[in-house]
Enzyme design. Structure first.
Site, PDB file in Angstrom:
ATOM      1  N   LYS A   9       0.930  -1.176  -0.024  1.00  0.00           N
ATOM      2  CA  LYS A   9       0.015  -0.112  -0.044  1.00  0.00           C
ATOM      3  C   LYS A   9       0.946   1.390  -0.026  1.00  0.00           C
ATOM      4  O   LYS A   9       2.052   1.248   0.286  1.00  0.00           O
ATOM      5  CB  LYS A   9      -0.798  -0.033   1.439  1.00  0.00           C
ATOM      6  CG  LYS A   9      -1.924  -1.218   1.161  1.00  0.00           C
ATOM      7  CD  LYS A   9      -2.800  -1.257   2.578  1.00  0.00           C
ATOM      8  CE  LYS A   9      -3.547  -2.738   2.469  1.00  0.00           C
ATOM      9  NZ  LYS A   9      -4.540  -2.629   3.839  1.00  0.00           N
ATOM     10  N   TYR A  49     -11.767  -3.217  -3.068  1.00  0.00           N
ATOM     11  CA  TYR A  49     -12.601  -3.534  -1.695  1.00  0.00           C
ATOM     12  C   TYR A  49     -13.872  -3.434  -1.818  1.00  0.00           C
ATOM     13  O   TYR A  49     -14.388  -3.032  -0.665  1.00  0.00           O
ATOM     14  CB  TYR A  49     -11.815  -2.316  -0.706  1.00  0.00           C
ATOM     15  CG  TYR A  49     -10.395  -2.446  -0.201  1.00  0.00           C
ATOM     16  CD1 TYR A  49     -10.297  -3.785   0.476  1.00  0.00           C
ATOM     17  CD2 TYR A  49      -9.376  -1.559  -0.335  1.00  0.00           C
ATOM     18  CE1 TYR A  49      -8.759  -3.851   0.989  1.00  0.00           C
ATOM     19  CE2 TYR A  49      -8.344  -1.752   0.330  1.00  0.00           C
ATOM     20  CZ  TYR A  49      -8.071  -3.064   0.935  1.00  0.00           C
ATOM     21  OH  TYR A  49      -6.469  -3.064   1.241  1.00  0.00           O
ATOM     22  N   ASN A 112      -1.874  -0.088   7.266  1.00  0.00           N
ATOM     23  CA  ASN A 112      -1.309  -1.600   7.687  1.00  0.00           C
ATOM     24  C   ASN A 112      -0.416  -2.151   6.598  1.00  0.00           C
ATOM     25  O   ASN A 112       0.007  -3.372   6.422  1.00  0.00           O
ATOM     26  CB  ASN A 112      -2.194  -2.729   8.185  1.00  0.00           C
ATOM     27  CG  ASN A 112      -3.235  -2.680   7.195  1.00  0.00           C
ATOM     28  OD1 ASN A 112      -3.241  -2.318   6.031  1.00  0.00           O
ATOM     29  ND2 ASN A 112      -4.405  -3.611   7.512  1.00  0.00           N
ATOM     30  N   HIS A 115      -1.547  -5.653   1.532  1.00  0.00           N
ATOM     31  CA  HIS A 115      -2.771  -6.347   1.145  1.00  0.00           C
ATOM     32  C   HIS A 115      -2.291  -7.815   0.791  1.00  0.00           C
ATOM     33  O   HIS A 115      -1.514  -8.051  -0.119  1.00  0.00           O
ATOM     34  CB  HIS A 115      -3.594  -5.858   0.236  1.00  0.00           C
ATOM     35  CG  HIS A 115      -4.570  -6.659  -0.161  1.00  0.00           C
ATOM     36  ND1 HIS A 115      -6.071  -6.902   0.226  1.00  0.00           N
ATOM     37  CD2 HIS A 115      -4.801  -7.345  -1.470  1.00  0.00           C
ATOM     38  CE1 HIS A 115      -6.499  -7.835  -0.418  1.00  0.00           C
ATOM     39  NE2 HIS A 115      -5.725  -8.112  -1.357  1.00  0.00           N
ATOM     40  N   GLU A 126      -8.855 -10.451  -7.974  1.00  0.00           N
ATOM     41  CA  GLU A 126      -8.066  -9.314  -8.007  1.00  0.00           C
ATOM     42  C   GLU A 126      -6.800  -9.407  -8.885  1.00  0.00           C
ATOM     43  O   GLU A 126      -6.530  -8.491  -9.326  1.00  0.00           O
ATOM     44  CB  GLU A 126      -7.477  -9.437  -6.374  1.00  0.00           C
ATOM     45  CG  GLU A 126      -8.358  -9.031  -5.272  1.00  0.00           C
ATOM     46  CD  GLU A 126      -7.939  -9.442  -3.960  1.00  0.00           C
ATOM     47  OE1 GLU A 126      -8.900  -9.186  -3.040  1.00  0.00           O
ATOM     48  OE2 GLU A 126      -6.886  -9.857  -3.956  1.00  0.00           O
TER      49      GLU A 126
HETATM   50  P1  ATP Z   1      -6.605  -6.284   3.289  1.00  0.00           P
HETATM   51  O1  ATP Z   1      -7.660  -6.650   2.651  1.00  0.00           O
HETATM   52  O2  ATP Z   1      -5.984  -5.039   2.848  1.00  0.00           O
HETATM   53  O3  ATP Z   1      -5.394  -7.362   3.048  1.00  0.00           O
HETATM   54  P2  ATP Z   1      -7.427  -7.484   5.747  1.00  0.00           P
HETATM   55  O4  ATP Z   1      -7.944  -8.713   4.814  1.00  0.00           O
HETATM   56  O5  ATP Z   1      -6.351  -7.857   6.708  1.00  0.00           O
HETATM   57  O6  ATP Z   1      -6.671  -6.536   5.065  1.00  0.00           O
HETATM   58  P3  ATP Z   1     -10.191  -6.317   5.508  1.00  0.00           P
HETATM   59  O7  ATP Z   1     -11.004  -6.665   6.465  1.00  0.00           O
HETATM   60  O8  ATP Z   1      -9.976  -6.954   4.125  1.00  0.00           O
HETATM   61  O9  ATP Z   1      -8.644  -6.730   6.213  1.00  0.00           O
HETATM   62  O10 ATP Z   1     -10.176  -4.751   5.512  1.00  0.00           O
HETATM   63  C1  ATP Z   1      -9.268  -4.147   4.413  1.00  0.00           C
HETATM   64  C2  ATP Z   1      -8.564  -2.933   5.018  1.00  0.00           C
HETATM   65  O11 ATP Z   1      -9.471  -2.198   5.596  1.00  0.00           O
HETATM   66  C3  ATP Z   1      -7.797  -3.450   6.044  1.00  0.00           C
HETATM   67  O12 ATP Z   1      -6.324  -3.879   5.773  1.00  0.00           O
HETATM   68  C4  ATP Z   1      -7.632  -1.934   6.723  1.00  0.00           C
HETATM   69  O13 ATP Z   1      -6.737  -1.026   6.281  1.00  0.00           O
HETATM   70  C5  ATP Z   1      -9.020  -1.586   6.661  1.00  0.00           C
HETATM   71  N1  ATP Z   1     -10.010  -1.666   8.032  1.00  0.00           N
HETATM   72  C6  ATP Z   1     -10.490  -2.947   8.318  1.00  0.00           C
HETATM   73  N2  ATP Z   1     -10.895  -3.133   9.500  1.00  0.00           N
HETATM   74  C7  ATP Z   1     -10.977  -1.648   9.894  1.00  0.00           C
HETATM   75  C8  ATP Z   1     -11.290  -0.608  10.891  1.00  0.00           C
HETATM   76  N3  ATP Z   1     -12.149  -1.307  11.731  1.00  0.00           N
HETATM   77  N4  ATP Z   1     -11.217   0.469  11.199  1.00  0.00           N
HETATM   78  C9  ATP Z   1     -10.321   1.103   9.968  1.00  0.00           C
HETATM   79  N5  ATP Z   1     -10.034   0.444   9.003  1.00  0.00           N
HETATM   80  C10 ATP Z   1     -10.197  -1.075   8.753  1.00  0.00           C
HETATM   81 MG    MG Z   2      -8.920  -8.121   3.063  1.00  0.00          MG
END
Ligand code: ATP
Ligand code: MG
Length: 137
Positions: A9, A49, A112, A115, A126
């Site tokens: 990211k 997303y 974070n 992805h 994707e």
């Molecule tokens: P990614 O899809 O980015 O790999 P992930 O699968 O661990 O991450 P997801 O639930 O898919 O988590 O959420 C996508 C992204 O949305 C997360 O990486 C995070 O940056 C953001 N996100 C998720 N939950 C929250 C939250 N409660 N508050 C703020 N941002 C969030």
């Molecule tokens: Mg995810």
């Protein structure tokens, strides 16, 4: 064998963490089959997303993803989807175990750094969203 979509990211690129993170996947033994630096449009971020569209953080998340260059990659190897998620660690970096990418390199959920696809279906979707067939090796 299978393929996973892995994306560094904008915060990872800005912080100069690209080499370190790519190295972890390469050292583990996964094969890099595609890589490019792109600044995603807001529309692209929303498509990526789409499953989170109802969440309150969705607009912030998409704005962040499109705020600068990301490194879009595809890695190939045995169980790479699940293993990639294990290497990445929990969504919240503060909950991510030390030794994982997020657990070692981040503290903020909204930043974070990486992805990884979470299923065979999402990996296929994707990879098709981010890459043209001829860009895959
Ligand atoms: P990614 O899809 O980015 O790999 P992930 O699968 O661990 O991450 P997801 O639930 O898919 O988590 O959420 C996508 C992204 O949305 C997360 O990486 C995070 O940056 C953001 N996100 C998720 N939950 C929250 C939250 N409660 N508050 C703020 N941002 C969030
Ligand atoms: Mg995810």
């Amino acid at each position: 064998t299978e393929r996973s979509y892995i994306m560094l990211k904008p915060d990872a690129v800005q912080r100069g963490l690209v080499g370190e993170i790519v190295q972890r996947f390469e050292k583990r033994g996964f094969k890099l089959v595609a890589l490019k630096l792109v600044t995603p449009s807001l529309e692209m971020a929303q498509k990526h997303y789409y499953d989170l569209a109802e969440r309150p953080f969705f607009p912030t998340l998409c704005k962040f993803l499109s705020s600068g260059p990301v490194v879009a990659m595809v890695f190939e190897g045995e169980d790479v989807i699940r293993q990639g998620r294990r290497m990445i660690g929990a969504t919240s970096p503060l909950a991510a175990d030390p030794g994982t990418i997020r657990g070692d390199l981040a503290i903020i959920t909204g930043k974070n750094i990486i992805h990884g696809s979470d299923s065979k279906e999402s990996a296929e979707a994707e990879i098709a969203l981010w890459f043209k067939p001829e860009e895959l090796n």
